[in-house]
Design a protein around this motif. Structure first.
Motif, short mmCIF file in Angstrom:
data_model
loop_
_atom_site.label_atom_id
_atom_site.label_comp_id
_atom_site.label_asym_id
_atom_site.label_seq_id
_atom_site.Cartn_x
_atom_site.Cartn_y
_atom_site.Cartn_z
N SER A 151 -10.96 6.31 22.65
CA SER A 151 -12.28 6.52 22.04
C SER A 151 -13.36 6.48 23.11
O SER A 151 -14.53 6.56 22.82
N ASP A 152 -12.96 6.31 24.39
CA ASP A 152 -13.96 6.24 25.46
C ASP A 152 -13.87 7.46 26.36
O ASP A 152 -12.80 7.78 26.87
N LYS A 178 -10.63 9.34 19.62
CA LYS A 178 -10.78 8.60 18.36
C LYS A 178 -12.26 8.62 18.04
O LYS A 178 -13.06 8.36 18.93
N PRO A 179 -12.68 8.84 16.83
CA PRO A 179 -11.81 9.13 15.68
C PRO A 179 -11.02 10.41 15.88
O PRO A 179 -11.50 11.32 16.55
N TYR A 180 -9.83 10.42 15.24
CA TYR A 180 -8.96 11.57 15.41
C TYR A 180 -9.59 12.85 14.88
O TYR A 180 -10.26 12.83 13.85
N GLU A 202 -0.34 4.60 11.70
CA GLU A 202 0.18 5.19 10.47
C GLU A 202 -0.38 6.59 10.24
O GLU A 202 0.30 7.47 9.74
N ILE A 203 -1.66 6.79 10.62
CA ILE A 203 -2.25 8.12 10.43
C ILE A 203 -1.50 9.13 11.29
O ILE A 203 -1.07 10.19 10.83
N GLU A 217 -2.74 -0.65 16.73
CA GLU A 217 -3.47 -0.72 15.45
C GLU A 217 -2.71 0.00 14.35
O GLU A 217 -2.47 1.21 14.44
N PHE A 218 -2.40 -0.79 13.30
CA PHE A 218 -1.60 -0.27 12.21
C PHE A 218 -2.16 1.04 11.63
O PHE A 218 -1.45 2.02 11.47
N VAL A 219 -3.46 1.03 11.34
CA VAL A 219 -4.06 2.19 10.68
C VAL A 219 -3.93 3.44 11.55
O VAL A 219 -3.49 4.50 11.08
N ASN A 220 -4.31 3.31 12.82
CA ASN A 220 -4.25 4.46 13.73
C ASN A 220 -2.82 4.99 13.86
O ASN A 220 -2.56 6.19 13.88
N PRO A 247 -5.96 16.90 11.40
CA PRO A 247 -4.52 16.87 11.67
C PRO A 247 -4.00 18.15 12.33
O PRO A 247 -3.15 18.07 13.21
N ALA A 291 1.93 9.84 9.97
CA ALA A 291 1.91 10.70 8.79
C ALA A 291 1.70 12.16 9.19
O ALA A 291 2.30 13.07 8.62
N ILE A 292 0.85 12.36 10.21
CA ILE A 292 0.55 13.74 10.63
C ILE A 292 1.77 14.37 11.32
O ILE A 292 2.10 15.52 11.11
#
Lengths: 554, 115
Positions: free
Chosen positions: A91-92, A110-112, A22-23, A17-20, A115, A26-27
């Motif tokens: 997330s499980d 997840k959610p993370y 990228e976050i 997943e792109f969003v996960n 940071p 970034a961190i």
């Protein structure tokens, strides 16, 4: 950028997943060099390419092409990858347990979380792993991956603590003539043999319990619950070690069974090693056990070595002389003697040289003993010269170890000069095997000694492996036939053919033949008839103290 | 144009999400923009309507992780609900229609914030 990245640790994020992705990127980017994979296939490719450099993997379990747990198991079972720690992203709550059981070091939900928390968890995971690598690096042998000797002893102690009341065997596994494997097939192949032995030994303890290590060079140790299948084990390991079948590898196992927990761990393995050493030159035995007899033998050997220096000082070593008789002369005449050492131990009585000489050969004491015998022999030649007005030449043994002594020529020269002897009065016996083992060096030394005037006798002729071609080129003044020739020729159905051959050789070389071990009249007469020049043996006389020898001469 | 304020007003827990995105507004908004085009919304709808609950679960599960990371609460709430139902292959009374419509409505709202 490249500069800073080069110093950063590498982290691989496996997340489709792109969003996960990228976050996390970034961190982590400010602190780590980050690689990303969107699929399992891509992840495995990067893992292989960066195996040696990756410090951490962050792994999502739901990937489009495979389950993350599959990747986790691949990492854990691959030798190159298994050192890389893995944090699972999930997330499980159900997956958390499963991933920890599959070898993940930690998980990030997840959610993370914030940071700082992610960074702290990654940092801690890398740090723990690097510490573990460091420990592993110091406790493991680089070549085989087994424990090294020091750590092995510690873990063996722990093994005892965790297995109270259990009987453990201390086992030493040796490769016979490993040096020859290296010589014949090269170091690289030799290393492979050692690695294969390491793997085979690990397999031996995998099912039955125990731990293994590389003790040193070609020697391994195993500490395991008492077992009795060592013969089969030696076969299994030998087979595994041979691998591609270049040459047969012979494995020697020394076992100290049901080792006494009352003695230090290292001593238990010394005992196993002693057992292994007893079959060092045997080709029929693969397994030797340490038992009471061996213990007694060792104690006896240790005692003799302890007593050595005092024995030299107090002249407990006594030099005996055995006559050499020239049988072709009429009447037969004593033409010399061989100096042989005996130990009159104040408490143990007469100790046979067959017992103590091999002991002293192993630790260099033999050189000191030889020097002692030479001095005694030289002094005796002097006394006989004075007593009889003629020289009785005495042969003394010069071992291969003595030959390596740079002072040898000087020592022998001084013996002759100090006692006012002629160089020809001292005959030096050098074994045939010494000539073949270190030919060039021995020949150089012997040539110089001959130039000085010493007579050189080749001892134990026929028991070594010198080629006829080589013999013709050796600097020698007499051949001394190994006593096995006499024994074999005169046993039931024996024949004297080989004796004739050796006598032909001595004639060809134009040197006298001296036959040892002549015990009966039949033997003496046959040797005489065949043309042997000199004999030595019980038929004429046993080795005897100097005073008796004087009487014998008269 | 999408803004953090608009998202907050809509019900997103922007404080939490912004922290996750290192308080980088542009980064956060870029990710939300990207998520609006997530093909898993389409996949979820099609799979569930055609009765393929397994494929539906996979899409929902993926959406759930992302939406929660972005703290798009109004949308993630119903995605979490449908994920759990699909995980257990459990069909709610009256079917999945109401939930799918709720998701579609919230998704539309979100898209609307971009005007």
């Amino acid at each position: 950028m490249a500069d800073t990245d080069a110093r950063k640790r590498q982290v691989l994020i496996v997340e489709d997943e792109f969003v996960n992705r990228e976050i996390l990127k970034a961190i982590l980017s400010p602190e780590y060099e980050v690689f990303c994979a969107e699929t399992g296939t891509e992840a495995l490719r990067i893992l292989r390419e960066q195996a040696g450099r990756l410090s951490q993997v962050l792994l999502d379990l739901n990937l489009p092409d495979m389950n993350g747990l599959e990747i986790l198991r691949t990492i854990r079972s691959d030798l190159d990858l298994s050192r890389i720690p893995v944090i699972v992203l999930t997330s499980d709550t159900d997956s958390e347990v499963e991933s920890l059981n599959s070898g993940a070091g930690d998980f990030i939900p997840k959610p993370y979380p914030r940071p700082e928390i992610i960074l702290a968890r990654v940092r801690r995971s890398i740090e723990l792993n690097e510490n573990r690598d460091l420990i592993r690096g110091t406790e493991r042998d680089n070549l085989t991956g087994l424990y090294n000797r020091e750590y092995f002893f510690r873990y063996a102690e722990q093994y005892d603590a965790y297995h109270p009341g259990e009987a453990e065997d201390a086992v030493v596994v040796d490769v016979s003539h490993f040096r020859m494997i290296n010589e014949r097939f090269g170091w690289v192949y030799g290393d492979r043999v050692l690695q294969r032995i390491g793997t085979a030994l690990s397999a031996e303890v995998k099912d039955n319990g125990g731990i293994v290590c590389r003790r040193e060079a070609d020697t391994f140790q195993m500490y395991c619950p008492h077992r009795t299948d060592y013969e089969a084990m030696a076969e299994r390991i030998a087979e595994a070690a041979g691998g591609d079948g270049k040459g047969r590898v012979r494995i020697r196992i020394g076992v100290y069974p049901e080792a006494d927990r009352g003695i230090p761990m290292e001593r238990r393995f010394d005992r196993a090693k002693s057992a292994a050493d007893t079959i060092r030159s045997s080709f029929s035995e693969n397994v030797a056990k340490y038992d009471k007899d061996l213990l007694e033998k060792e104690i006896f050997a240790a005692r003799l070595m302890d007593d050595f220096h005092e024995a030299i000082e107090k002249h407990q070593f006594v030099v005996y002389f055995q006559p050499k008789v020239a049988i072709q002369e009429e009447p037969a005449r004593v033409c010399g003697a061989e100096a042989l050492v005996r130990w009159k131990h104040p408490e143990l009585g007469m100790v046979s040289p067959g017992v103590f000489v091999p002991l002293f050969e192993n630790n260099g004491l033999v050189r000191k003993l030889d020097n002692y015998v030479w001095r005694e022999a030289a002094a005796q030649i002097r006394r006989w010269k004075d007593e009889f007005g003629r020289a009785v030449p005495v042969s003394i043994n010069v071992s291969r170890v003595d030959m390596q002594d740079p002072e040898l020529e000087e020592t022998l020269r001084r013996l002759v000069e100090d006692n006012g002897l002629d160089f020809g009065d001292l005959h030096l016996e050098v074994t045939e095997s010494a000539y073949t083992q270190d030919s060039e060096m021995i020949i150089r030394v012997v040539e110089r000694l001959r130039e000085q005037g010493f007579k050189i006798e080749m001892d134990d002729f026929g028991s070594g492996y010198s080629s006829l071609n080589m013999i013709t080129q050796l600097p020698i003044d007499a051949l001394k036939l190994d006593m096995m020739f006499i024994r074999n020729a005169f046993r039931e159905n024996g024949n004297t053919g080989m004796l004739k051959v050796t006598l032909d050789i001595s004639r060809y070389l134009n040197v006298p033949m001296i036959a040892e071990g002549v015990e009966t009249e039949e033997q003496m007469l046959t040797m005489k008839e065949l043309g042997c020049d000199i004999v030595q043996g019980y038929y004429f006389a046993k080795p005897m103290p100097a005073e008796e020898f004087s009487k014998y001469l008269k | 144009m999408l803004t953090v304020e608009k998202l907050k007003e809509w019900g997103a827990d922007t404080g939490e999400a912004m922290a996750r995105c290192l308080n980088n507004e542009g980064f956060y908004l870029m990710l939300v923009g990207k998520e609006m085009a997530d093909p898993n919304f389409e996949k979820l709808d099609t799979a569930v309507r055609s009765g393929d609950l397994e494929a539906g679960f996979e899409a929902a599960h993926s959406l759930k992780g992302v939406l929660m990371n972005l703290a798009l609460t109004p949308l993630s709430r119903s995605v979490v609900t449908i994920t759990e139902l699909l995980r257990n292959r459990q069909v709610p009374e009256g079917g999945f229609d109401a939930l799918l419509e709720e998701i579609a409505r919230r998704k539309k709202e979100l898209n609307g914030l971009n005007q």
